[in-house]
Design a protein around this motif. Sequence first.
Motif, PDB file in Angstrom:
ATOM      1  N   ASP A 165       0.830  -1.207   0.000  1.00 32.75           N
ATOM      2  CA  ASP A 165       0.000   0.000   0.000  1.00 32.75           C
ATOM      3  C   ASP A 165       0.867   1.260   0.000  1.00 32.75           C
ATOM      4  O   ASP A 165       0.566   2.230  -0.700  1.00 32.75           O
ATOM      5  N   TYR A 166       1.922   1.243   0.789  1.00 30.51           N
ATOM      6  CA  TYR A 166       2.862   2.370   0.831  1.00 30.51           C
ATOM      7  C   TYR A 166       3.510   2.574  -0.533  1.00 30.51           C
ATOM      8  O   TYR A 166       3.588   3.701  -1.044  1.00 30.51           O
ATOM      9  N   LYS A 167       3.941   1.482  -1.138  1.00 26.86           N
ATOM     10  CA  LYS A 167       4.607   1.564  -2.443  1.00 26.86           C
ATOM     11  C   LYS A 167       3.678   2.147  -3.506  1.00 26.86           C
ATOM     12  O   LYS A 167       4.062   3.069  -4.241  1.00 26.86           O
ATOM     13  N   ILE A 173       1.260   8.950  -6.492  1.00 19.46           N
ATOM     14  CA  ILE A 173       1.490  10.390  -6.318  1.00 19.46           C
ATOM     15  C   ILE A 173       2.483  10.890  -7.372  1.00 19.46           C
ATOM     16  O   ILE A 173       2.299  11.952  -7.972  1.00 19.46           O
ATOM     17  N   CYS A 174       3.557  10.125  -7.596  1.00 15.77           N
ATOM     18  CA  CYS A 174       4.543  10.497  -8.619  1.00 15.77           C
ATOM     19  C   CYS A 174       3.916  10.490 -10.013  1.00 15.77           C
ATOM     20  O   CYS A 174       4.233  11.335 -10.850  1.00 15.77           O
ATOM     21  N   ASN A 241       3.905   0.013   7.389  1.00 18.67           N
ATOM     22  CA  ASN A 241       5.274  -0.114   6.871  1.00 18.67           C
ATOM     23  C   ASN A 241       5.677   1.075   6.007  1.00 18.67           C
ATOM     24  O   ASN A 241       6.444   0.931   5.061  1.00 18.67           O
ATOM     25  N   ASN A 242       5.129   2.260   6.302  1.00 17.08           N
ATOM     26  CA  ASN A 242       5.493   3.422   5.485  1.00 17.08           C
ATOM     27  C   ASN A 242       6.784   4.058   6.010  1.00 17.08           C
ATOM     28  O   ASN A 242       7.158   3.884   7.163  1.00 17.08           O
ATOM     29  N   ASN A 243       7.440   4.772   5.122  1.00 16.98           N
ATOM     30  CA  ASN A 243       8.700   5.441   5.447  1.00 16.98           C
ATOM     31  C   ASN A 243       8.595   6.869   4.895  1.00 16.98           C
ATOM     32  O   ASN A 243       8.835   7.103   3.708  1.00 16.98           O
ATOM     33  N   ILE A 244       8.197   7.803   5.744  1.00 12.28           N
ATOM     34  CA  ILE A 244       7.925   9.168   5.287  1.00 12.28           C
ATOM     35  C   ILE A 244       9.160   9.848   4.683  1.00 12.28           C
ATOM     36  O   ILE A 244       9.070  10.423   3.591  1.00 12.28           O
ATOM     37  N   PRO A 245      10.339   9.816   5.340  1.00 10.97           N
ATOM     38  CA  PRO A 245      11.523  10.445   4.716  1.00 10.97           C
ATOM     39  C   PRO A 245      11.844   9.834   3.358  1.00 10.97           C
ATOM     40  O   PRO A 245      12.166  10.550   2.402  1.00 10.97           O
ATOM     41  N   GLN A 246      11.764   8.504   3.250  1.00  9.37           N
ATOM     42  CA  GLN A 246      12.035   7.840   1.977  1.00  9.37           C
ATOM     43  C   GLN A 246      11.000   8.245   0.934  1.00  9.37           C
ATOM     44  O   GLN A 246      11.343   8.509  -0.232  1.00  9.37           O
ATOM     45  N   ILE A 322      12.301   1.795  -2.834  1.00 12.12           N
ATOM     46  CA  ILE A 322      11.336   1.227  -1.900  1.00 12.12           C
ATOM     47  C   ILE A 322      11.642  -0.235  -1.607  1.00 12.12           C
ATOM     48  O   ILE A 322      11.619  -0.680  -0.454  1.00 12.12           O
ATOM     49  N   GLU A 323      11.953  -0.994  -2.642  1.00  8.56           N
ATOM     50  CA  GLU A 323      12.109  -2.436  -2.490  1.00  8.56           C
ATOM     51  C   GLU A 323      13.426  -2.834  -1.834  1.00  8.56           C
ATOM     52  O   GLU A 323      13.480  -3.817  -1.096  1.00  8.56           O
TER      53      GLU A 323
END
Length: 355
Positions: A165-167, A173-174, A241-246, A322-323
Amino acid sequence: MRLVRLVLINMKRQLKSPFMLLMSLIFPVVMILVINGGGLSNELGSIGTIDKSNSTHSTELIKKLSEEYSISTLEGEVEDNFNLLRENKLGAIYVIDSDFQDLLDNEEVPKIKCYRTEATSGSIMAEDIITSYVSGVMQEEVSRGLSANSTVAVIVDEEVVSKDDYKMTVLMICYFMMMGGSVIAGEIIKLRDQKVLKRTIATSNSDITILGSLFISSFIIQGVLSSLAFIILTILLKLPNNNIPQGILIIFLSSLVTTSIIVAVTRWIKNVTLASLSTVVFGIAAFGIGTFGSELDTFENIPEIIIRISVISPFTWLLKIIETGKVTVPILIISLMAIMFFTAGSFRLREFVKE
């Protein structure tokens, strides 16, 4: 200081455009929320098995499971295969311990561990299959207690939480950002056609300062608005499992590529409609190639040419971040892509205005 002042002026002008706010902030948030209503994650009909027993009974059990599921035979320890769960390539992983055959022969209840993501529910059928098989092997008096004991489903911890979902949120968005780039490309051509850029030549600002302010403001506006959309979605959807800075890094890298594409398009395409359409078509193609390329390892006998084509998409390298969590090579390659487009679109303001 002149460059900074012009950047701020252009940012203020661009923020007044409803299309910029729509494509970079409102539209991504609304669309991803709508998509999430149907579930971003797709539950897969594939499970993995790690057979440490390698016995007749374990082989028969896996055969039973294969009648309902696509089975991937895994090697090593279960921890080595957690990425298959995180990326939703498998719905669950079942581990058959080495004592599986011995326990059944001694009429004892074996335990089979199940590792799955929090969102996975389809493994319930697999557990029923396992329970039924063990029930059929053991004697009737033992089988009364099987429904509670034959399968121990281990609800795995945060380490195996899916990041699908994060990916997809970051990539969408991109993607919408690139669609919004068509608005900026059309706007710059309109500024030329309306003689606005021609009037700036009369000022004391250099060509580099004038053009630089246009594209730097676009880069910042797209990156900031899209990052804001990402943060809003992270809060509303509680993305696991989201990574806001990334995620913000990936969004600004995408903004860099989008800005460079705008430079190339506005240099070589004079018509507003064609310029906007070209940016949209490039965005769709890049997104499709990149997302398809990330799934190539799930197919067999993929032609080498398809693998090579996927490398040219910026989305392929955004996905790599991401991966894999590694940023050096993707940042380098995306920067080279941006430089290529900037070079292809480099022009002098006076020549651009006269065209």
